[in-house]
Design an enzyme around this catalytic site. Structure first.
Site, short mmCIF file in Angstrom:
data_model
loop_
_atom_site.label_atom_id
_atom_site.label_comp_id
_atom_site.label_asym_id
_atom_site.label_seq_id
_atom_site.Cartn_x
_atom_site.Cartn_y
_atom_site.Cartn_z
N GLN A 93 0.75 -1.09 -0.01
CA GLN A 93 0.17 -0.04 0.13
C GLN A 93 0.93 1.28 -0.22
O GLN A 93 0.39 2.30 -0.10
CB GLN A 93 -0.87 0.08 1.30
N ILE A 95 3.73 3.82 -1.07
CA ILE A 95 4.07 4.57 -2.41
C ILE A 95 5.53 5.06 -2.14
O ILE A 95 6.13 5.64 -3.33
CB ILE A 95 3.20 5.73 -2.57
N HIS A 111 -1.23 1.16 -4.36
CA HIS A 111 -1.74 2.89 -4.04
C HIS A 111 -1.13 3.69 -4.99
O HIS A 111 -1.00 4.91 -4.67
CB HIS A 111 -1.72 3.07 -2.50
C1 BV8 Z 1 -11.69 2.36 -3.76
C2 BV8 Z 1 -2.23 6.64 -1.28
C3 BV8 Z 1 -13.53 2.09 -4.87
C4 BV8 Z 1 -1.96 8.14 -1.09
C5 BV8 Z 1 -3.99 5.84 0.16
C6 BV8 Z 1 -16.53 6.36 1.66
C7 BV8 Z 1 -16.36 7.13 0.58
C8 BV8 Z 1 -15.19 6.81 -0.39
C9 BV8 Z 1 -14.69 5.70 -0.29
C10 BV8 Z 1 -14.86 4.92 0.86
C11 BV8 Z 1 -15.68 5.08 1.88
N1 BV8 Z 1 -15.73 4.30 2.77
C12 BV8 Z 1 -14.79 3.17 2.50
C13 BV8 Z 1 -14.27 3.60 1.42
C14 BV8 Z 1 -13.12 3.17 0.44
C15 BV8 Z 1 -11.91 3.93 1.05
C16 BV8 Z 1 -11.54 3.27 2.60
O1 BV8 Z 1 -11.27 2.43 2.72
N2 BV8 Z 1 -11.50 4.42 3.33
C17 BV8 Z 1 -11.17 4.01 4.64
C18 BV8 Z 1 -10.52 5.54 5.09
C19 BV8 Z 1 -12.66 3.84 5.28
N3 BV8 Z 1 -10.87 3.07 0.23
C20 BV8 Z 1 -10.71 3.85 -1.16
O2 BV8 Z 1 -11.21 4.86 -1.49
C21 BV8 Z 1 -9.99 2.89 -2.05
N4 BV8 Z 1 -10.45 3.05 -3.31
O3 BV8 Z 1 -12.28 1.89 -2.63
O4 BV8 Z 1 -12.13 2.54 -4.73
C22 BV8 Z 1 -13.79 2.07 -6.46
C23 BV8 Z 1 -14.51 1.28 -6.91
C24 BV8 Z 1 -14.78 1.33 -8.26
C25 BV8 Z 1 -14.32 2.33 -8.90
C26 BV8 Z 1 -13.41 3.28 -8.59
C27 BV8 Z 1 -13.22 3.35 -7.07
C28 BV8 Z 1 -8.56 3.63 -2.43
C29 BV8 Z 1 -7.89 3.83 -1.04
C30 BV8 Z 1 -6.21 4.18 -1.36
C31 BV8 Z 1 -6.12 5.57 -0.74
N5 BV8 Z 1 -4.84 6.09 -0.95
N6 BV8 Z 1 -2.71 6.12 0.01
C32 BV8 Z 1 -0.84 8.43 -0.09
O5 BV8 Z 1 -0.10 7.72 0.37
O6 BV8 Z 1 -0.90 9.79 0.28
S1 BV8 Z 1 -4.56 5.05 1.43
C33 BV8 Z 1 -3.32 5.30 2.99
O7 BV8 Z 1 -3.85 4.52 3.97
C34 BV8 Z 1 -1.87 5.10 2.82
O8 BV8 Z 1 -1.52 5.10 1.42
C35 BV8 Z 1 -1.85 3.77 3.27
O9 BV8 Z 1 -1.56 2.90 2.13
C36 BV8 Z 1 -3.27 3.27 3.50
C37 BV8 Z 1 -3.36 2.26 4.90
O10 BV8 Z 1 -2.62 2.79 5.90
P1 BV8 Z 1 -1.52 1.91 6.55
O11 BV8 Z 1 -0.38 1.75 5.55
O12 BV8 Z 1 -2.12 0.67 7.11
O13 BV8 Z 1 -0.78 2.90 7.74
P2 BV8 Z 1 -1.41 3.15 9.13
O14 BV8 Z 1 -0.60 4.20 9.60
O15 BV8 Z 1 -2.89 3.25 8.83
O16 BV8 Z 1 -0.94 1.75 9.97
C38 BV8 Z 1 0.34 1.77 10.24
C39 BV8 Z 1 0.30 0.53 10.96
O17 BV8 Z 1 1.75 0.17 11.37
C40 BV8 Z 1 -0.40 0.48 12.52
O18 BV8 Z 1 -1.21 -0.48 12.67
C41 BV8 Z 1 0.86 0.43 13.34
O19 BV8 Z 1 0.41 -0.18 14.50
C42 BV8 Z 1 1.99 -0.16 12.70
N7 BV8 Z 1 3.19 -0.12 12.94
C43 BV8 Z 1 3.80 1.35 13.08
N8 BV8 Z 1 5.15 1.16 13.52
C44 BV8 Z 1 5.58 -0.17 13.25
C45 BV8 Z 1 4.28 -0.89 12.88
N9 BV8 Z 1 4.40 -2.11 12.61
C46 BV8 Z 1 5.52 -2.76 12.48
N10 BV8 Z 1 6.60 -2.39 12.95
C47 BV8 Z 1 6.67 -0.82 13.15
N11 BV8 Z 1 7.83 -0.37 13.64
#
Ligand code: BV8
Length: 243
Positions: A93, A95, A111
């Site tokens: 996920q 970039i 992504h």
């Molecule tokens: C889609 C790129 C459908 C940009 C990203 C309502 C309206 C609209 C959409 C939605 C909606 N409800 C749901 C959706 C779908 C939506 C979604 O899921 N929303 C969520 C917020 C509810 N998804 C989308 O819109 C996706 N597209 O559904 O399209 C569609 C269908 C047909 C036709 C067209 C479209 C697109 C999702 C992609 C969005 N872009 N990123 C950028 O990077 O700037 S997402 C963004 O979150 C990031 O890129 C990242 O990839 C992604 C996930 O985050 P994580 O990687 O998990 O990071 P996070 O900080 O959350 O967690 C880190 C973890 O690491 C933690 O658990 C932590 O404990 C752990 N950690 C920390 N340190 C360590 C560690 N682990 C190990 N060791 C360590 N040292």
């Protein structure tokens, strides 16, 4: 002789945290500083393109910091791809380019990629490690105002989904590393695998993710410690039967 099981690995921002890159939802994460609605949706880009370009320009510049380099977790996954006798597909996920720099090859950036940009007029996809602005002319078609980061925003379709689901349907092991399990469709991959009941599923994370209870096995700790140890275990003992 049963075929060597294939492996699908999903990574998130947590795997790059110890390389000095911010995660999204940790207390010091990116979404604690900027709102998704202002910088990571097509509507945000239409409303205020330079605000969005600045957000990605800063992160692209951050990748050039010599302190930002692949860590032991990225390297362990590249070793697993080299040494595992079956296929290993890495779906990230993230970039950033840390998996490539660690040597991973069979890799899908679902992504998008910070070091690529594309022209909305002619669809040219270009390597880019510099700042981008709405005034940047497309090197391919020459038009201005159409250059955007090659990044999947919320509401946009992630990349490589057909291949990803095909590999999830046939893998013997699904591993999720460093992701909070908040964003779909990536967060749904574990359900997709469990539904088939033919693969073992493991989460490696600093703390349990939203989907932790869906995994057959959860290993907690920092990625640079738990990922190399996990790769050693798989290379030595193989993939456990689906639980
Ligand atoms: C889609 C790129 C459908 C940009 C990203 C309502 C309206 C609209 C959409 C939605 C909606 N409800 C749901 C959706 C779908 C939506 C979604 O899921 N929303 C969520 C917020 C509810 N998804 C989308 O819109 C996706 N597209 O559904 O399209 C569609 C269908 C047909 C036709 C067209 C479209 C697109 C999702 C992609 C969005 N872009 N990123 C950028 O990077 O700037 S997402 C963004 O979150 C990031 O890129 C990242 O990839 C992604 C996930 O985050 P994580 O990687 O998990 O990071 P996070 O900080 O959350 O967690 C880190 C973890 O690491 C933690 O658990 C932590 O404990 C752990 N950690 C920390 N340190 C360590 C560690 N682990 C190990 N060791 C360590 N040292």
């Amino acid at each position: 002789m049963t075929e060597t099981p294939s492996i699908v690995i999903l990574t998130g921002a947590g795997i790059s945290k110890e390389s000095g890159l911010d995660t999204f939802r940790d207390s010091d994460g990116i979404w604690a500083k900027v709102r998704i609605e202002d910088v990571a949706t097509p509507e945000a880009f239409a409303r205020n393109p330079s605000r969005v370009q600045e957000f990605y320009n800063a992160r692209r510049a951050g990748l050039k910091d010599p302190k930002v380099a692949p860590n032991a977790a990225h390297e362990a996954l590249a070793r697993l791809e080299r040494e595992w006798p079956g296929e290993v597909l890495l779906v990230t996920q993230n970039i950033d380019d840390l998996h490539e720099r660690a040597g991973s090859r069979n890799l899908i950036h679902m992504h998008g990629e910070l070091l690529k940009v594309r022209c909305e007029y002619c669809d040219a996809l270009l390597e880019w490690d510099d700042a981008l602005s709405t005034a940047t002319p497309c090197p391919h078609c020459g038009r201005k105002g159409g250059m955007r980061p090659h990044v999947v925003w919320f509401g946009e379709m992630p990349l490589g989904m057909d291949t990803i689901y095909e590999k999830l349907d046939t893998c013997g092991l699904f591993v999720s590393i460093g992701t909070s399990g908040n964003v779909y469709p990536a967060a749904g991959f574990v359900q997709h695998v469990r539904y088939r009941g033919l693969a073992h599923s493991v989460e490696l994370n600093l703390e349990p993710s939203q989907g932790a209870t869906l995994f057959a096995e959860v290993i907690l700790g920092p990625a640079t410690e738990i990922v190399p140890a996990f790769v050693d275990r798989i290379l030595k003992d193989g993939v456990p039967e689906a639980a």
